[in-house]
Design an enzyme around this catalytic site. Sequence first.
Site, PDB file in Angstrom:
ATOM      1  N   VAL A   1     116.096  44.908   2.832  1.00 35.97           N
ATOM      2  CA  VAL A   1     115.390  45.539   3.896  1.00 35.97           C
ATOM      3  C   VAL A   1     114.089  46.035   3.313  1.00 35.97           C
ATOM      4  CG1 VAL A   1     115.388  47.844   5.165  1.00 35.97           C
ATOM      5  CG2 VAL A   1     117.370  46.460   4.982  1.00 35.97           C
TER       6      VAL A   1
ATOM      7  N   ASN B   1      99.917  18.882  16.336  1.00 30.30           N
ATOM      8  CA  ASN B   1      99.569  18.344  15.314  1.00 30.30           C
ATOM      9  C   ASN B   1     100.184  18.460  14.180  1.00 30.30           C
ATOM     10  OD1 ASN B   1      99.275  20.975  14.648  1.00 30.30           O
ATOM     11  ND2 ASN B   1      97.307  20.889  14.229  1.00 30.30           N
TER      12      ASN B   1
ATOM     13  N   THR C   1     103.538  38.038  22.260  1.00 34.25           N
ATOM     14  CA  THR C   1     104.516  38.836  21.428  1.00 34.25           C
ATOM     15  C   THR C   1     104.634  40.281  21.859  1.00 34.25           C
ATOM     16  OG1 THR C   1     104.858  39.684  19.077  1.00 34.25           O
ATOM     17  CG2 THR C   1     102.466  39.039  19.895  1.00 34.25           C
TER      18      THR C   1
ATOM     19  N   VAL D   1     101.497  47.480   6.487  1.00 36.14           N
ATOM     20  CA  VAL D   1     101.091  48.762   6.983  1.00 36.14           C
ATOM     21  C   VAL D   1     101.652  49.093   8.157  1.00 36.14           C
ATOM     22  CG1 VAL D   1      99.037  50.064   7.374  1.00 36.14           C
ATOM     23  CG2 VAL D   1      98.890  48.321   5.347  1.00 36.14           C
TER      24      VAL D   1
ATOM     25  N   SER E   1      98.942  42.951  12.872  1.00 37.67           N
ATOM     26  CA  SER E   1      98.504  42.017  11.956  1.00 37.67           C
ATOM     27  C   SER E   1      97.443  40.986  12.413  1.00 37.67           C
ATOM     28  CB  SER E   1      99.593  41.197  11.544  1.00 37.67           C
ATOM     29  OG  SER E   1     100.008  40.232  12.669  1.00 37.67           O
TER      30      SER E   1
ATOM     31  N   LEU F   1     116.704  38.932  11.536  1.00 36.03           N
ATOM     32  CA  LEU F   1     118.088  38.592  11.549  1.00 36.03           C
ATOM     33  C   LEU F   1     118.393  37.387  11.154  1.00 36.03           C
ATOM     34  CD1 LEU F   1     120.914  39.541  12.481  1.00 36.03           C
ATOM     35  CD2 LEU F   1     120.297  39.068  14.836  1.00 36.03           C
TER      36      LEU F   1
ATOM     37  N   TYR G   1      97.643  38.082  12.964  1.00 44.70           N
ATOM     38  CA  TYR G   1      98.580  37.048  13.966  1.00 44.70           C
ATOM     39  C   TYR G   1      98.719  37.906  15.427  1.00 44.70           C
ATOM     40  CZ  TYR G   1     102.819  35.840  16.678  1.00 44.70           C
ATOM     41  OH  TYR G   1     103.436  35.648  17.665  1.00 44.70           O
ATOM     42  N   HIS G   2      99.059  39.173  15.373  1.00 46.87           N
ATOM     43  CA  HIS G   2      99.223  39.977  16.637  1.00 46.87           C
ATOM     44  C   HIS G   2      97.728  40.186  17.370  1.00 46.87           C
ATOM     45  CE1 HIS G   2     102.839  40.961  14.501  1.00 46.87           C
ATOM     46  NE2 HIS G   2     103.301  40.753  15.808  1.00 46.87           N
TER      47      HIS G   2
ATOM     48  N   LYS H   1      96.825  37.343  19.580  1.00 45.77           N
ATOM     49  CA  LYS H   1      97.495  37.410  20.875  1.00 45.77           C
ATOM     50  C   LYS H   1      96.979  38.408  21.644  1.00 45.77           C
ATOM     51  CE  LYS H   1     100.998  34.412  19.672  1.00 45.77           C
ATOM     52  NZ  LYS H   1     101.313  33.254  20.438  1.00 45.77           N
TER      53      LYS H   1
END
Length: 402
Positions: free
Chosen positions: A262, A32, A145, A331, A187, A247, A189-190, A193
């Site tokens: 970092v 989409n 993931t 976190v 998160s 990376l 997102y995680h 999954k």
Amino acid sequence: MRVLVLGGDGFCGWPTSLYLSARGHDVTILDNLSRRKIDTDLEVGSLTPIAPVGDRLRAWREVSGREIGFRSVDLATEYDRLTAVLRELRPDAIVHFAEQRAAPYSMRSEKTKRYTVDNNVRATHNLLAALVQTRVNAAIAHLGTMGVYGYGWSGDAPIPEGYLTVKVPTPAGELEREILHPANPGSVYHMTKTLDQLMFAFYAKNDGLRITDLHQGIVWGTQTDQTAADERLVNRFDYDGDYGTVLNRFLMQAAIGHPLTVHGTGGQTRAFIHIKDTVRCVEIAISNPPTAGDRPMVLNQVTETHRVIDLAKLVADAAGGEIAFLPNPRVEAEENDLSVRNDHFLALGLRPTMLTEGLLTEVREVAAKYAHRADLRKIVSRSVWRDGMPCADDLILAQPRA
């Protein structure tokens, strides 16, 4: 095979679609184009110029002589269109990339949290339900993931491929069982999954769907042999604080003379894989699916692990850059161990592309070529996991060097 690539216009989906087409598969993309809309919403684009999807497909036809089909479908909201495509094309395999993929974006606001859950969970469940309804016996390869395992939960014990053997105490003695490795998402997102995992387990058990869940590490690199064949085929190169992978962000920052950012101590250990290995792993997965009635096959799609600070030092030493330590918007633990098993892919023929200076140079050259497209205001990560967490200001304001 006839293959549907869901989310085939994205960072992993596009090079996978080209690779599978080049390998002789009959590929159709369902997308989409929501990732392009998010670019507009965030007011930042790929460092590399992404051609309209029609131009991309025409360029592939000119370069390869092969056709890739395209259907505009929103998997989360257009269930009837999805079932119509399945009935028409009756694919042998389906590669499922059609989820919002960025952890920082999923934590950016209440709106993006809700969008990530609505899009990812509904898209996955609609696909599973549609396969049952249409009786299309397609093997599914889903891009998951490594983050479903969490970081540090297992200490220095190698993370197995999806399942963990446990002993359950009972009055009659101990029972030995294999369970999905305990989820520890970091998160929203995680979290989506991990919900995918449970849906896969149910539909494999209840309806005999054949599912492979690929728990992928952080992808680096940008080009494959196919995307490098014509500038109109170039892959995405995200560098911003929400979508840029660590990376690639370091290599882009080095290329334009920006300090390497970092966030936190850099003691976090993460799993990595080159984009060229991602596309190879997907073909291996759809060519070696589980049989109907088997539990979902879980493969760890990684090739190596590194600490973030070690990667920053590697890039800084190679490019002569500086490292800037900024507040961590996440976190998470300041440091963690990470050991990962990837036995199945190695046994099925994967020859890992390991991180080398030659490959770093290749990515830096891509970044340098398009350095003029960089928006310096988008480099520092500012999507925080909790309101009130500190963020850094922009580190440089001058335009990047050519």
